[in-house]
Write a protein that holds these residues in place. Structure first.
Motif, PDB file in Angstrom:
ATOM      1  N   GLY A  54      13.450  -0.891 -41.627  1.00 64.67           N
ATOM      2  CA  GLY A  54      12.833   0.024 -42.574  1.00 64.67           C
ATOM      3  C   GLY A  54      13.384   0.004 -43.979  1.00 64.67           C
ATOM      4  N   LYS A  84       8.855   0.749 -39.538  1.00 71.68           N
ATOM      5  CA  LYS A  84       8.525   1.518 -40.728  1.00 71.68           C
ATOM      6  C   LYS A  84       9.647   2.480 -41.108  1.00 71.68           C
ATOM      7  N   ASP A  88       8.535   2.963 -46.679  1.00 71.45           N
ATOM      8  CA  ASP A  88       7.466   1.996 -46.399  1.00 71.45           C
ATOM      9  C   ASP A  88       6.178   2.780 -46.168  1.00 71.45           C
ATOM     10  N   ASN A  89       5.058   2.176 -46.474  1.00 69.88           N
ATOM     11  CA  ASN A  89       3.805   2.888 -46.237  1.00 69.88           C
ATOM     12  C   ASN A  89       2.848   2.022 -45.424  1.00 69.88           C
ATOM     13  N   ARG A  90       1.905   2.694 -44.825  1.00 70.28           N
ATOM     14  CA  ARG A  90       0.964   2.003 -43.944  1.00 70.28           C
ATOM     15  C   ARG A  90       0.099   1.014 -44.716  1.00 70.28           C
ATOM     16  N   PHE A  93       1.893  -2.247 -44.780  1.00 73.45           N
ATOM     17  CA  PHE A  93       1.828  -2.928 -43.489  1.00 73.45           C
ATOM     18  C   PHE A  93       0.440  -3.537 -43.263  1.00 73.45           C
ATOM     19  N   LYS A  94      -0.594  -2.828 -43.662  1.00 80.98           N
ATOM     20  CA  LYS A  94      -1.956  -3.359 -43.518  1.00 80.98           C
ATOM     21  C   LYS A  94      -2.154  -4.589 -44.397  1.00 80.98           C
ATOM     22  N   PHE A 112       4.710  -5.457 -36.527  1.00 84.75           N
ATOM     23  CA  PHE A 112       4.834  -4.127 -37.106  1.00 84.75           C
ATOM     24  C   PHE A 112       5.020  -3.061 -36.029  1.00 84.75           C
ATOM     25  N   HIS A 113       5.899  -2.097 -36.327  1.00 83.41           N
ATOM     26  CA  HIS A 113       6.117  -0.955 -35.442  1.00 83.41           C
ATOM     27  C   HIS A 113       6.339   0.284 -36.298  1.00 83.41           C
ATOM     28  N   ASP A 114       5.633   1.360 -35.970  1.00 80.17           N
ATOM     29  CA  ASP A 114       5.740   2.590 -36.752  1.00 80.17           C
ATOM     30  C   ASP A 114       7.037   3.349 -36.482  1.00 80.17           C
ATOM     31  N   VAL A 115       7.546   3.303 -35.251  1.00 81.18           N
ATOM     32  CA  VAL A 115       8.671   4.167 -34.886  1.00 81.18           C
ATOM     33  C   VAL A 115       9.911   3.387 -34.491  1.00 81.18           C
ATOM     34  N   THR A 129      15.597   1.941 -34.627  1.00 84.76           N
ATOM     35  CA  THR A 129      14.801   2.921 -35.355  1.00 84.76           C
ATOM     36  C   THR A 129      15.239   2.915 -36.826  1.00 84.76           C
TER      37      THR A 129
END
Length: 202
Positions: A54, A84, A88-90, A93-94, A112-115, A129
């Motif tokens: 992150g 993330k 960082d923002n979605r 990542f997109k 990519f992993h959000d958590v 994390t």
């Protein structure tokens, strides 16, 4: 091989200089960015996987464009597993997913992993994390994290892998700024941190 890092904060000019939060003794963000790229590529090959926990890039007044971040990440060797961070923002990542490339069959440059992500290493689990976790009593589980920069959680099982982490000072062989950590270095830090805390030091 597998490697681990966090909080590269590419483009973050406000971190330059000797400060208590994240001392980065470079004359410019160009010099800092290049130092991280060089250190990274001296260790990592395209056969390797790097878990980035992150905060890839940041500029408080004007976040670097997605194109600028992609240009930096394309210069880094290895497959990047991106978790993330709070900076960082979605949308980034997109954008990276749209411009992803292949290092080999079924092996994209970016994942990519959000958590978080959980992997096994030498009979331990690495729970990765961005934010440090308070896991309670654990057995053979280590939380690799970033976020707190030049600070350390006083628990051996919480290891800050960020480029500014004080845990890096526990390594017998000092590594250049920005070098991702190996599995062996994670365990070296873990055992030394464990011994220091057992002796009442932090």
């Amino acid at each position: 091989m597998q490697y681990f890092t966090a909080d590269t904060h590419f483009f973050h000019e406000q971190l330059l200089g000797n400060n208590d939060f994240a001392p980065r003794l470079f004359s410019s963000i160009t010099e800092m960015n290049q130092a991280i790229i060089t250190a990274w590529n001296q260790r990592v090959t395209d056969r390797d996987v790097v878990y980035h926990l992150g905060d890839i890039a940041m500029h408080p007044s004007n976040y670097p464009s997605n194109e600028e971040v992609l240009t930096i990440l394309q210069q880094l060797n290895g497959q990047l597993v991106l978790i993330k961070g709070n900076h960082d923002n979605r949308a980034l990542f997109k954008f990276l997913a749209k411009h992803n490339s292949l290092l080999g069959p079924d092996r994209p440059k970016f994942q990519f992993h959000d958590v978080g992500v959980l992997i096994k290493a030498d009979h331990f689990q690495f729970f990765m994390t961005h934010y440090p976790l308070m896991m309670g009593i654990t057995k053979q589980t280590i939380n690799l994290h970033g976020h707190i920069h030049h600070s350390s959680v006083p628990i051996a099982e919480n290891i800050n892998v960020g480029v500014d982490a004080p845990e890096l000072e526990l390594l017998a062989n000092k590594i250049p700024f920005g070098t991702p950590l190996s599995v062996a270095e994670i365990f070296e830090i873990y055992h030394k941190k464990q011994a220091l805390l057992a002796n009442g030091k932090d």
